[in-house]
Design an enzyme around this catalytic site. Structure first.
Site, short mmCIF file in Angstrom:
data_model
loop_
_atom_site.label_atom_id
_atom_site.label_comp_id
_atom_site.label_asym_id
_atom_site.label_seq_id
_atom_site.Cartn_x
_atom_site.Cartn_y
_atom_site.Cartn_z
N HIS A 136 21.52 37.57 14.71
CA HIS A 136 21.40 36.49 15.70
C HIS A 136 22.81 36.12 16.19
O HIS A 136 23.84 36.48 15.78
CB HIS A 136 20.73 35.07 14.90
N HIS A 157 27.39 23.85 19.53
CA HIS A 157 26.96 22.81 20.56
C HIS A 157 26.14 21.83 20.04
O HIS A 157 25.76 21.95 18.87
CB HIS A 157 26.08 23.65 21.96
N THR A 197 25.31 33.59 16.82
CA THR A 197 26.50 33.23 16.16
C THR A 197 27.02 34.51 15.20
O THR A 197 28.15 34.94 15.35
CB THR A 197 26.38 32.08 15.37
N HIS A 213 15.32 22.17 17.60
CA HIS A 213 14.62 22.90 18.31
C HIS A 213 13.36 22.82 18.11
O HIS A 213 12.50 22.47 19.13
CB HIS A 213 14.70 24.35 18.38
N SER A 270 24.47 29.84 21.94
CA SER A 270 25.11 30.13 20.70
C SER A 270 26.00 31.38 21.18
O SER A 270 27.21 31.58 20.23
CB SER A 270 24.47 30.25 19.49
#
Ligand SMILES: [Zn+2]
Length: 526
Positions: free
Chosen positions: A173, A392, A175, A354, A112
């Site tokens: 984070h 992605h 992004t 995930h 990311s």
């Protein structure tokens, strides 16, 4: 050309056309499949789009690959009592779309940090780095200087537009960070995450860069005067507070909420810088914000990431949904007559995947589509470009031959059957699955996908005959055991509506997204 020849060929072609049309049988012409699809083309013939926008909203569904869109669309329909396959997520009805190549400069399957840097600065870079180009060496503070990129958010600020960054992940984070920070490592979310050499070398942690955004931009470009990011909302409070229980908020989950080892309280620093701004940490504070008068808002609604949408009711002090944050951000940003650039990330689609838990990945995707719809409803399509994309994909598949309307989270039931199909090993199997990851778990009504990390990985085939695979706590089977399910390298999609949207077409590199924003807003025009 001879005129009589032209006349003759015109008559011939007119006859041919009507004869041609008569070829179609009534069953075909009167089919709603036929007429609905024909209407799509008729609508496209009448489509016109302006080039320049006043506002741009970039939505990023983290990890939202094509299979996620299809499965979420089916889930959304099934939640509304329909078969599911025939529906659309809100942005899937946008008039323009493109296919996007996501690889990083040094990685076939991206992360990311590299992908968002590409989207927001126009330059592809390495995996794991934030707002810097490929000449960086990941983790080496000394290589940052001279390799910093300028993001569309920074350009918009310099141009006098209002800016906003909203995420359900920690606001530090990868992004969201790529919109405002420059870092040799995406993991340097606060000072305690950094190697000593990086701190000594003068590198600043990501949370600190958010709070110092205005100051840093003005130092970097002497003579400019910006007013800072108007709206920043997400999770990640731990990176803003000192490692001292005295600073715990009412929403604290850990005994000591803060992680910072430099004794700084960035929430206090932010409030000192923006004395007319509003810092909020729960739903009540969020609801109390008057969007018509608010000028600056910092919302940190969770110690770490915000809750999964399906798990949101379990937040200690309560937190807003992604669609509520999106609506509030727009209401604040549109107070600026010059326009705005808003970036909205659904960070937890990725986390659900995930964890190998399709339930949360899909419910968060449905909420993401709701947030896009809220933005479309709150803006004028003549002046606001809305871009919706992913960074992605994931190794997430829709498999087997389930019949139409089969519950998307269920076991495969074939056309003409009412019983689950059996694999060659005699056991039923789910439509949704992951190629790799932690594998099967039956956590029943557990709505927090991350609960899986407290359990040993369990790859391979299991007998799920007696398991309710549609329950929130079901984690799909996998073949290859890994501590966490991985990203996938295939292309993702970009959906666009509003001024400049018609330029989103074909197969493009991910860094084209920046240039779509820039073209519409004219960020570099004199
Ligand atoms: Zn501003």
């Amino acid at each position: 050309m001879h005129s009589r020849w032209i006349l003759r060929s015109l008559i011939a072609s007119a006859l041919a056309t009507s004869a041609q049309a008569a070829v179609l049988p009534d069953v075909q012409k009167s089919s709603s499949w036929y007429s609905n699809a024909e209407q799509v083309i008729t609508n496209k013939l009448g489509q016109t789009t302006k080039d320049k926008a006043k506002n741009v909203i970039l939505f990023v569904g983290d990890g939202m690959g094509i299979s996620t869109l299809t499965a979420a669309r089916i889930l959304q329909g099934q939640l509304a009592g329909q078969s599911g396959e025939e529906g659309y997520l809100s942005f899937e009805t946008f008039p323009y779309s493109a296919q996007v190549k996501t690889y990083n400069v040094d990685a076939q399957t991206p992360d990311s940090a590299g992908t968002m840097t590409a989207m927001i600065s126009g330059v592809k870079t390495d995996v794991g780095v934030i707002g810097v180009d490929e000449d960086i060496e990941r983790g080496n503070c000394a290589t940052v200087k001279g390799n910093e990129l300028v993001s569309a958010v920074e350009l918009a600020e310099i141009r006098g537009l209002s800016t906003g960054v909203v995420s359900t992940a920690r606001i530090t984070h990868a992004t969201p960070a790529a919109t405002y920070a420059k870092s040799a490592d995406r993991n340097w979310e606060d000072v305690s995450d950094m190697p000593e050499a990086a701190v000594a070398g003068g590198c600043e942690d990501i949370a600190s860069q958010l709070v110092n955004f205005e100051k840093n931009l003005e130092i970097r470009f002497p003579g400019i005067d910006v007013d800072g990011i108007e709206v920043a909302m997400g999770g990640g409070r731990r990176h803003f507070l000192p490692k001292d229980a005295a600073f715990n908020s009412a929403d604290a989950r850990s005994e000591v909420e803060g992680d910072r080892t430099d004794e700084r309280d960035l929430t206090a620093e932010w409030q000192t810088t923006y004395s007319n701004g509003t810092y909020v940490m729960d739903k009540a504070g969020f609801d109390a914000i008057d969007a018509s008068t608010a000028t600056k808002v910092l919302g940190l609604f969770n110690e770490s990431h915000m809750q999964y949408e399906a798990d949101r009711a379990n937040d200690i002090a309560g937190e807003p949904s992604l669609s509520e944050m999106t609506s509030k951000a727009i209401d604040i940003l549109d107070n600026n007559d010059k326009g705005y650039l808003l970036v909205v990330e659904s960070g937890r689609i990725d986390h659900g995947h995930h964890a190998g838990n399709a339930y949360n990945a899909l419910y968060d995707t449905v909420e993401f589509a709701k947030a896009v719809q809220a933005a479309a409803d709150a803006t004028d399509p003549e002046e606001t470009l809305i871009l919706v994309t992913a960074d992605h994909s994931h190794v997430f598949t829709i498999a087997g031959y389930p019949k139409r309307g089969n519950p998307i989270l269920g076991k495969v039931v074939s056309v003409g059957s009412d019983e689950p199909s059996l694999a060659s090993d005699g056991m039923p199997y789910t439509t949704l699955g992951y190629t790799n990851g932690r594998g099967f778990a039956d956590l029943g009504s557990e709505t927090n996908a991350d609960a899986i990390y407290g359990i040993d990985p369990n790859a391979g085939r299991k007998d799920i005959s007696a398991v309710d695979t549609t329950a929130p706590g079901f984690h799909q089977e996998t073949t290859i055991p890994l501590s966490s399910e991985t990203h996938a390298g295939e292309d993702i999609s970009l959906h666009a509506k509003g001024p400049g949207a018609h330029l989103a077409q074909g197969v493009v590199e991910q860094n084209v997204v920046f240039h779509l924003i820039n073209q519409s807003l004219g960020l570099l025009n004199d």
